[in-house]
Design a protein around this motif. Structure first.
Motif, PDB file in Angstrom:
ATOM      1  N   TYR A 203       0.830  -1.203   0.000  1.00 53.32           N
ATOM      2  CA  TYR A 203       0.000   0.000   0.000  1.00 53.32           C
ATOM      3  C   TYR A 203       0.866   1.255   0.000  1.00 53.32           C
ATOM      4  O   TYR A 203       0.616   2.193  -0.769  1.00 53.32           O
ATOM      5  CB  TYR A 203      -0.925   0.005   1.214  1.00 53.32           C
ATOM      6  N   ILE A 207       0.756   4.166  -2.939  1.00 56.93           N
ATOM      7  CA  ILE A 207       0.372   5.569  -2.759  1.00 56.93           C
ATOM      8  C   ILE A 207       1.546   6.521  -3.011  1.00 56.93           C
ATOM      9  O   ILE A 207       1.334   7.661  -3.434  1.00 56.93           O
ATOM     10  CB  ILE A 207      -0.240   5.831  -1.365  1.00 56.93           C
ATOM     11  N   LYS A 211       0.812   9.396  -5.524  1.00 60.86           N
ATOM     12  CA  LYS A 211       0.924  10.747  -4.965  1.00 60.86           C
ATOM     13  C   LYS A 211       1.740  11.651  -5.896  1.00 60.86           C
ATOM     14  O   LYS A 211       1.381  12.810  -6.146  1.00 60.86           O
ATOM     15  CB  LYS A 211       1.584  10.666  -3.587  1.00 60.86           C
ATOM     16  N   ILE A 245      -7.356   9.389   3.720  1.00 55.84           N
ATOM     17  CA  ILE A 245      -6.817   8.654   2.565  1.00 55.84           C
ATOM     18  C   ILE A 245      -6.575   9.609   1.401  1.00 55.84           C
ATOM     19  O   ILE A 245      -5.521   9.577   0.749  1.00 55.84           O
ATOM     20  CB  ILE A 245      -7.782   7.531   2.139  1.00 55.84           C
ATOM     21  N   LEU A 246      -7.542  10.492   1.142  1.00 53.31           N
ATOM     22  CA  LEU A 246      -7.428  11.417   0.017  1.00 53.31           C
ATOM     23  C   LEU A 246      -6.391  12.504   0.271  1.00 53.31           C
ATOM     24  O   LEU A 246      -5.516  12.759  -0.580  1.00 53.31           O
ATOM     25  CB  LEU A 246      -8.785  12.062  -0.270  1.00 53.31           C
ATOM     26  N   ASP A 249      -2.780  10.413   2.475  1.00 54.31           N
ATOM     27  CA  ASP A 249      -2.121   9.328   1.745  1.00 54.31           C
ATOM     28  C   ASP A 249      -1.843   9.716   0.292  1.00 54.31           C
ATOM     29  O   ASP A 249      -0.740   9.483  -0.213  1.00 54.31           O
ATOM     30  CB  ASP A 249      -2.970   8.059   1.783  1.00 54.31           C
ATOM     31  N   LEU A 250      -2.841  10.293  -0.384  1.00 53.94           N
ATOM     32  CA  LEU A 250      -2.673  10.667  -1.793  1.00 53.94           C
ATOM     33  C   LEU A 250      -2.196  12.110  -1.971  1.00 53.94           C
ATOM     34  O   LEU A 250      -1.871  12.517  -3.086  1.00 53.94           O
ATOM     35  CB  LEU A 250      -3.987  10.461  -2.552  1.00 53.94           C
ATOM     36  N   ASN A 332      -7.545  -0.032  -0.832  1.00 58.96           N
ATOM     37  CA  ASN A 332      -6.831  -0.095  -2.104  1.00 58.96           C
ATOM     38  C   ASN A 332      -7.754   0.219  -3.277  1.00 58.96           C
ATOM     39  O   ASN A 332      -7.349   0.853  -4.251  1.00 58.96           O
ATOM     40  CB  ASN A 332      -6.191  -1.474  -2.281  1.00 58.96           C
ATOM     41  N   VAL A 335      -8.377   4.040  -3.302  1.00 60.77           N
ATOM     42  CA  VAL A 335      -7.208   4.714  -3.869  1.00 60.77           C
ATOM     43  C   VAL A 335      -7.187   4.561  -5.387  1.00 60.77           C
ATOM     44  O   VAL A 335      -6.907   5.523  -6.124  1.00 60.77           O
ATOM     45  CB  VAL A 335      -5.918   4.140  -3.228  1.00 60.77           C
ATOM     46  N   ASP A 336      -7.488   3.369  -5.869  1.00 61.14           N
ATOM     47  CA  ASP A 336      -7.501   3.130  -7.316  1.00 61.14           C
ATOM     48  C   ASP A 336      -8.589   3.957  -7.999  1.00 61.14           C
ATOM     49  O   ASP A 336      -8.338   4.593  -9.032  1.00 61.14           O
ATOM     50  CB  ASP A 336      -7.736   1.643  -7.605  1.00 61.14           C
ATOM     51  N   SER A 339      -7.755   7.763  -7.948  1.00 61.93           N
ATOM     52  CA  SER A 339      -6.651   8.083  -8.856  1.00 61.93           C
ATOM     53  C   SER A 339      -7.074   7.985 -10.313  1.00 61.93           C
ATOM     54  O   SER A 339      -6.720   8.836 -11.136  1.00 61.93           O
ATOM     55  CB  SER A 339      -5.467   7.152  -8.587  1.00 61.93           C
TER      56      SER A 339
END
Length: 346
Positions: A203, A207, A211, A245-246, A249-250, A332, A335-336, A339
């Protein structure tokens, strides 16, 4: 101080400490093995240790990472497992996600409210896992019939603890804790520390790459996470788990209104104030529960007037997947999806 930021920082420190203790335990176990081999003895004199090695062939490394007994600290104190549980009942779908991510499977699990089976994103991974009611209303009769030797729940279900804990030993974790901390606990319970570390590293590697790509593509453009509800339009901030997360993490940038959400995970605003969010991109959370409210937003002249909407930079996402499960498999996917939407946008 921000509670969510504290949790994430504490989670990183706890994980580093966890790894340090693991290395120390491995070295101690290796010394014990060598000592036992040199003395020709196969016992430890009856003394139990959390790092006592199991008998292994000479060409295999001792399996100290999953050694038992292991003591788990949780919201109700501590519980020591003398061996790996054979039947685990989980009262939050995120625990099901966590276990499946490290190659384990509980005997039973709750499902999300309004559902009749496990989340679609898990596919056939749950196999023959029994349904134990919902997170909001666990089926105590089903749990009793399952006869688990360990139950995992969160303090979200505090009112059920007294009854549930009479069925089997019960570990209660913080509903809002960072998923990495939960993963460490689940790994310790099942002896799957190595697998958990693999999940975590995959993970972090993912990221890190995303990122960089998102930063290059979006520049200073901002992103908002909103959810139409009966009470109004909910705008999520950094302290919300998916917001973390947004935005963390990203590395996505927050519009000014979102930056001001300091003491809570979100704020409610009226339809008329939606333009004040001022984001360049919107992720709109919707599901059957608030389908009518999502439709009302989508058809409103206020929403249609936004530049982001005119330029196809508003993305509908499933709120159940994005905010309800919070395990590494679901995260996951979040995130996918995020993105793919942003990197493929105009």
């Amino acid at each position: 101080m921000n509670k969510g930021t504290k949790r994430r920082a504490a989670g990183s420190m706890a994980h580093a400490d966890h790894k340090s203790r693991f290395l120390m335990g491995w070295m101690l176990a290796l010394v014990l093995v060598l000592t036992a081999c040199g003395a020709g003895a196969g016992t430890n004199g009856g003394n139990e240790s959390a790092t006592t090695p199991t008998d292994t062939p000479s060409n295999e490394a001792p399996q100290t990472a999953g050694a038992f007994p292991v003591t788990i600290s949780h919201k109700k104190g501590e519980y020591t497992l003398n061996e790996k549980p054979k039947k685990i009942a989980v009262l939050d779908v995120k625990f099901l996600d966590q276990l499946l991510a490290i190659g384990e499977q509980p005997a039973g699990s709750v499902i999300a409210e309004g559902n009749t089976t496990f989340p679609e994103y898990l596919g056939d991974k749950p196999g023959d896992v029994q349904v134990l009611g919902t997170r909001d209303k666990p089926n105590l009769e089903a749990i009793v019939a399952l006869d688990p030797d360990l139950i995992l729940m969160t303090d979200f279900q505090e009112k059920e603890y007294e009854r549930v804990s009479k069925i089997a030993p019960t570990i209660v974790l913080d509903f809002y804790e960072d998923w990495r901390d939960t993963l460490d606990t689940v790994a310790a319970i099942t002896g799957k520390q190595a697998e958990a570390e693999t999940v975590r590293k995959a993970y972090e590697d993912k990221i890190a790459g995303l990122k960089e790509k998102l930063s290059e593509k979006l520049g200073k453009e901002t992103v908002a996470l909103i959810r139409p509800r009966k009470e109004g339009i909910r705008v999520h901030g950094l302290e919300h788990r998916t917001g973390g997360i947004l935005y963390e993490d990203l590395g996505l940038k927050m519009p000014a209104l979102v930056q001001k959400i300091k003491d809570d995970t979100s704020v409610e605003i009226s339809m008329e104030k939606v333009p004040e969010i001022g984001a360049d991109h919107y992720f709109v959370l919707s599901d059957e529960l608030f389908a009518a409210e999502a439709e009302a937003l989508d058809s409103s002249s206020v929403w249609k007037s936004l530049d982001a909407v005119k330029n196809n930079r508003a993305y509908d996402v499933n709120s159940t997947l994005w905010i309800a499960y919070y395990g590494p498999l679901a995260i996951n996917i979040i995130v996918d999806q995020a993105s793919e939407a942003l990197l493929g946008s105009n």
